[in-house]
Design a protein around this motif. Structure first.
Motif, mmCIF file in Angstrom:
data_model
loop_
_atom_site.group_PDB
_atom_site.id
_atom_site.type_symbol
_atom_site.label_atom_id
_atom_site.label_comp_id
_atom_site.label_asym_id
_atom_site.label_seq_id
_atom_site.Cartn_x
_atom_site.Cartn_y
_atom_site.Cartn_z
ATOM 1 N N ASN A 73 0.977 -0.849 -0.046
ATOM 2 C CA ASN A 73 0.157 -0.116 -0.218
ATOM 3 C C ASN A 73 0.536 0.992 0.035
ATOM 4 O O ASN A 73 2.458 0.912 0.098
ATOM 5 C CB ASN A 73 -0.503 0.048 1.035
ATOM 6 N N GLY A 74 -0.198 2.400 -0.169
ATOM 7 C CA GLY A 74 1.041 3.237 -0.136
ATOM 8 C C GLY A 74 2.017 3.600 0.791
ATOM 9 O O GLY A 74 2.813 4.944 0.953
ATOM 10 N N LEU A 75 1.879 3.317 2.218
ATOM 11 C CA LEU A 75 1.627 4.103 3.658
ATOM 12 C C LEU A 75 2.845 2.912 4.214
ATOM 13 O O LEU A 75 3.555 2.590 4.633
ATOM 14 C CB LEU A 75 1.012 4.160 4.579
ATOM 15 N N ARG A 76 3.278 1.546 2.839
ATOM 16 C CA ARG A 76 3.776 0.671 3.398
ATOM 17 C C ARG A 76 5.322 0.821 3.769
ATOM 18 O O ARG A 76 6.032 0.076 4.991
ATOM 19 C CB ARG A 76 4.078 -0.919 1.950
ATOM 20 N N ASP A 77 6.217 1.980 2.974
ATOM 21 C CA ASP A 77 7.687 2.308 3.513
ATOM 22 C C ASP A 77 7.809 2.701 5.196
ATOM 23 O O ASP A 77 9.038 3.514 5.479
ATOM 24 C CB ASP A 77 8.388 2.672 2.319
ATOM 25 N N VAL A 78 6.457 3.495 5.246
ATOM 26 C CA VAL A 78 6.138 4.391 6.333
ATOM 27 C C VAL A 78 6.590 3.360 7.323
ATOM 28 O O VAL A 78 6.299 2.321 7.970
ATOM 29 C CB VAL A 78 5.692 4.913 6.582
ATOM 30 N N ASN A 79 7.578 3.930 8.728
ATOM 31 C CA ASN A 79 7.972 3.496 9.723
ATOM 32 C C ASN A 79 6.589 2.792 10.041
ATOM 33 O O ASN A 79 5.919 3.394 11.395
ATOM 34 C CB ASN A 79 9.075 4.195 10.874
ATOM 35 N N VAL A 127 -9.144 9.732 9.381
ATOM 36 C CA VAL A 127 -7.919 8.291 9.156
ATOM 37 C C VAL A 127 -8.819 7.608 7.541
ATOM 38 O O VAL A 127 -7.438 6.897 7.103
ATOM 39 C CB VAL A 127 -8.733 6.558 9.964
ATOM 40 N N THR A 128 -10.166 8.258 7.607
ATOM 41 C CA THR A 128 -10.282 7.217 6.349
ATOM 42 C C THR A 128 -9.628 8.174 5.038
ATOM 43 O O THR A 128 -9.078 7.475 4.633
ATOM 44 C CB THR A 128 -12.284 7.937 6.074
ATOM 45 N N ALA A 129 -10.109 9.758 4.983
ATOM 46 C CA ALA A 129 -8.665 9.899 3.815
ATOM 47 C C ALA A 129 -7.422 9.212 3.723
ATOM 48 O O ALA A 129 -7.019 9.218 2.569
ATOM 49 C CB ALA A 129 -9.360 11.344 4.167
ATOM 50 N N LEU A 130 -6.814 9.048 5.331
ATOM 51 C CA LEU A 130 -5.333 8.647 4.692
ATOM 52 C C LEU A 130 -5.196 7.613 4.167
ATOM 53 O O LEU A 130 -4.368 6.711 3.861
ATOM 54 C CB LEU A 130 -5.171 8.657 6.402
ATOM 55 N N ILE A 131 -6.788 6.583 4.546
ATOM 56 C CA ILE A 131 -6.153 4.897 4.064
ATOM 57 C C ILE A 131 -7.074 4.437 2.241
ATOM 58 O O ILE A 131 -6.000 4.689 1.675
ATOM 59 C CB ILE A 131 -7.570 4.109 4.682
ATOM 60 N N ILE A 132 -8.065 6.219 1.866
ATOM 61 C CA ILE A 132 -8.084 6.057 1.160
ATOM 62 C C ILE A 132 -7.048 6.329 -0.029
ATOM 63 O O ILE A 132 -6.619 6.443 -1.143
ATOM 64 C CB ILE A 132 -9.492 6.279 0.623
ATOM 65 N N PHE A 133 -6.961 7.949 0.433
ATOM 66 C CA PHE A 133 -6.019 8.555 -0.504
ATOM 67 C C PHE A 133 -4.049 8.416 -0.188
ATOM 68 O O PHE A 133 -3.760 8.747 -1.423
ATOM 69 C CB PHE A 133 -6.008 10.506 0.213
ATOM 70 N N LYS A 134 -3.813 7.917 1.203
ATOM 71 C CA LYS A 134 -2.092 8.243 1.011
ATOM 72 C C LYS A 134 -2.445 6.317 1.000
ATOM 73 O O LYS A 134 -1.439 6.188 0.215
ATOM 74 C CB LYS A 134 -2.240 8.370 3.263
ATOM 75 N N ALA A 135 -3.004 5.718 1.700
ATOM 76 C CA ALA A 135 -2.169 3.924 1.355
ATOM 77 C C ALA A 135 -2.970 3.808 0.526
ATOM 78 O O ALA A 135 -2.825 3.191 0.219
ATOM 79 C CB ALA A 135 -3.088 3.378 2.304
ATOM 80 N N LYS A 136 -3.684 4.123 -0.361
ATOM 81 C CA LYS A 136 -4.589 4.139 -2.066
ATOM 82 C C LYS A 136 -5.145 3.036 -2.209
ATOM 83 O O LYS A 136 -4.909 1.831 -2.694
ATOM 84 C CB LYS A 136 -3.329 3.874 -2.668
ATOM 85 N N ILE A 137 -6.148 1.985 -0.694
ATOM 86 C CA ILE A 137 -6.628 1.012 -0.408
ATOM 87 C C ILE A 137 -8.126 1.274 -1.407
ATOM 88 O O ILE A 137 -8.100 2.556 -1.206
ATOM 89 C CB ILE A 137 -7.072 0.693 0.720
ATOM 90 N N SER A 138 -8.343 0.413 -2.026
ATOM 91 C CA SER A 138 -9.610 0.684 -2.883
ATOM 92 C C SER A 138 -10.486 0.886 -1.639
ATOM 93 O O SER A 138 -11.043 0.385 -1.080
ATOM 94 C CB SER A 138 -10.156 -0.323 -3.787
#
Lengths: 264, 229
Positions: free
Chosen positions: A15-21, A52-63
């Motif tokens: 996901n888009g946040l995979r490499d974050v600590n 958090v929903t915005a983070l999950i959908i727009f940052k982590a790019k979860i469908s």
């Protein structure tokens, strides 16, 4: 059961946040979850849900479809509970007479139900953040740092692996029973489900024995070693930590200021 | 019946964690002892946990027409003992929260107390009592599963009405228990029947496993094996 197939684990690993600590993500999710929990008004939990929903959908790019499916279970529960609380858990003045059995929606019942709905949605969005952006193996190494006993972590790791293996077997057995009309009546359903579960138990038991032999032949000495990939507590970075602290403090101040706010 | 994340006020979350943690710690010590003595029991405990998880994700047809899932804690307690189940249940609850959005992290203490401690202990006591009284294993496991389920729901109802004593603890308890009585009493009986079917199959196919787990006495296992041959 379709939830399991590949998606959740798949998203956690790419996901888009995979490499974050990892620690940064865990701190963020847990702290935000706690702020949502202590909140006495629905404002901050709903705000948390939104952020958090915005983070999950727009940052982590979860469908968004997958995320909605994950959140549907708690949402339906929260909604039923909201209705239940609004009707049965009020002592204050009635807001709306229902006209049957002398039931009425009361102001305090409505407010309590809505607060719980907000807190459940706020809390579950943080839970979804944990589940969808961090692979389970990374979480296990966080557990290790939390001084959770080694034996528990090992059991959890083995269990996690087996769950997916056994689900595969269960689905195969289930489909095979279904094609042979094993679930065509109540009676047959019980018989089939009982056979399925007992066979699963026996199979899992045999697997457990075989796995022990396999592990022993690969130098298993009673403990399983793991390697964590992304980050330690130390290299979260001062900037990120300050950002997180500011975010949580703002939210906390928000809960304090909105403490007495409610819809009615 | 899991209490959802964010549902309990924070002080009740802390309270139930405080009650559950000592029991889980005791369970961990017990598991440590067993796995040090018999290293091969570790993978077996792990598959047992996975089994409980999968059992709780199976859809079960129930008399009221609705579908629900068995919680499997009665069977788990009879097979592995309540101390081990309290630990396995805690791990299963974490997975259920993360994978299925069932339950939650802050309510983990409360859920483990009802589903991982009270339910299994009751089920285990009833199983032991039924065996002492000389009842058949099938009747014993049925009663253990049903009562284990019911006591789980009663505990959950107590937890909820302590958290929301509106207007009093007693009247809140009555409201929660009435809802559970409609939905969960038939479900518990359904799970009891299912558990009997599962247990009888295991007894027929692999009585040796049950003997090794000390669920059945060695001579009973031999008798069943002889009958099967």
């Amino acid at each position: 059961m379709s939830m399991f197939e590949t998606t959740l684990d798949g998203y956690a690993h790419s996901n888009g946040l995979r490499d974050v600590n990892t620690y940064y993500k865990v701190f963020f999710a847990i702290c935000t979850m706690l702020v949502s929990l202590v909140s006495q008004s629905p404002v901050v939990p709903l705000l948390i849900f939104g952020i958090v929903t915005a983070l999950i959908i727009f940052k982590a790019k979860i469908s968004s479809k997958f995320y909605l499916k994950f959140m549907a279970v708690p949402f339906i529960f929260a909604l039923i509970n909201f209705i239940f609380m609004a009707i049965f858990f009020g002592v204050g003045k009635p807001l709306l007479e229902l006209g049957i059995f002398n039931l009425a929606v009361t102001v305090d019942g409505f407010n309590l139900g809505f607060l719980l709905l907000a807190r459940i949605m706020g809390g579950f969005s943080c839970l979804a953040f944990l589940a969808l952006t961090i692979p389970m193996t990374e979480l296990f190494s966080v557990f290790e740092d939390m001084k959770i006993p080694q034996i528990v972590i090992e059991l959890a790791m083995l269990m996690y692996r087996y769950i997916f293996l056994f689900l595969d077997e269960v689905l195969t057995m289930y489909h095979s029973q279904e094609t042979k009309l094993g679930y065509s009546s109540y009676r047959k359903s019980y018989k089939s489900l009982g056979m399925l579960a007992s066979n699963l138990f026996i199979k899992t038991w045999m697997k457990g024995e075989q796995v022990y032999v396999a592990m022993q032949s690969r130098c298993y000495d009673g403990s399983i070693k793991t390697m964590s990939e992304t980050g330690t507590i130390r290299n979260i970075g001062a900037r990120n930590l300050i950002l997180l602290a500011v975010f949580e403090v703002v939210l906390s101040v928000g809960t304090y200021l909105t403490g007495s706010l409610s819809i009615f | 019946m899991h209490i959802a994340e964010g549902f309990l006020p924070w002080y009740w979350c802390v309270f139930w964690y405080a009650l559950a943690i000592p029991v889980i710690a005791y369970g961990v010590i017990q598991i440590k002892k067993v796995t040090e003595k018999q290293p091969d029991s570790k993978p077996l405990l792990a598959v047992a946990g996975a089994f409980i998880f999968i059992l709780s994700s199976l859809k079960m047809p129930s008399v009221t027409g609705s579908c629900s899932h068995p919680c499997g804690n009665g069977l788990g307690a009879v097979l592995f003992g309540p101390a081990a189940v309290s630990v396995l249940a805690a791990i299963v609850l974490v997975f259920q929260a993360l994978l299925l959005a069932h339950g939650g992290i802050t309510t983990l203490g409360a859920n483990d107390f009802s589903m991982g401690i009270v339910g299994p202990v009751v089920a285990w006591l009833i199983w032991k009592g039924a065996r002492k009284a000389g009842w058949s294993p099938s009747l014993g496991i049925f009663l253990a599963a049903v009562m284990g389920d019911w006591l789980t729901y009663v505990t959950t109802a107590i937890q909820l009405s302590l958290a929301f004593p509106i207007p009093t603890f007693g009247s809140a308890f009555v409201k929660f228990i009435v809802i559970y009585a409609y939905t969960q009493v038939p479900l518990a009986i359904a799970e009891g029947l299912l558990t009997v079917v599962i247990f009888e199959y295991i007894m027929k196919l692999r009585p040796d496993i049950l003997v090794r787990l000390k669920v059945l006495k060695p001579e009973e296992g031999k008798k069943i094996a002889a009958e099967a041959d």
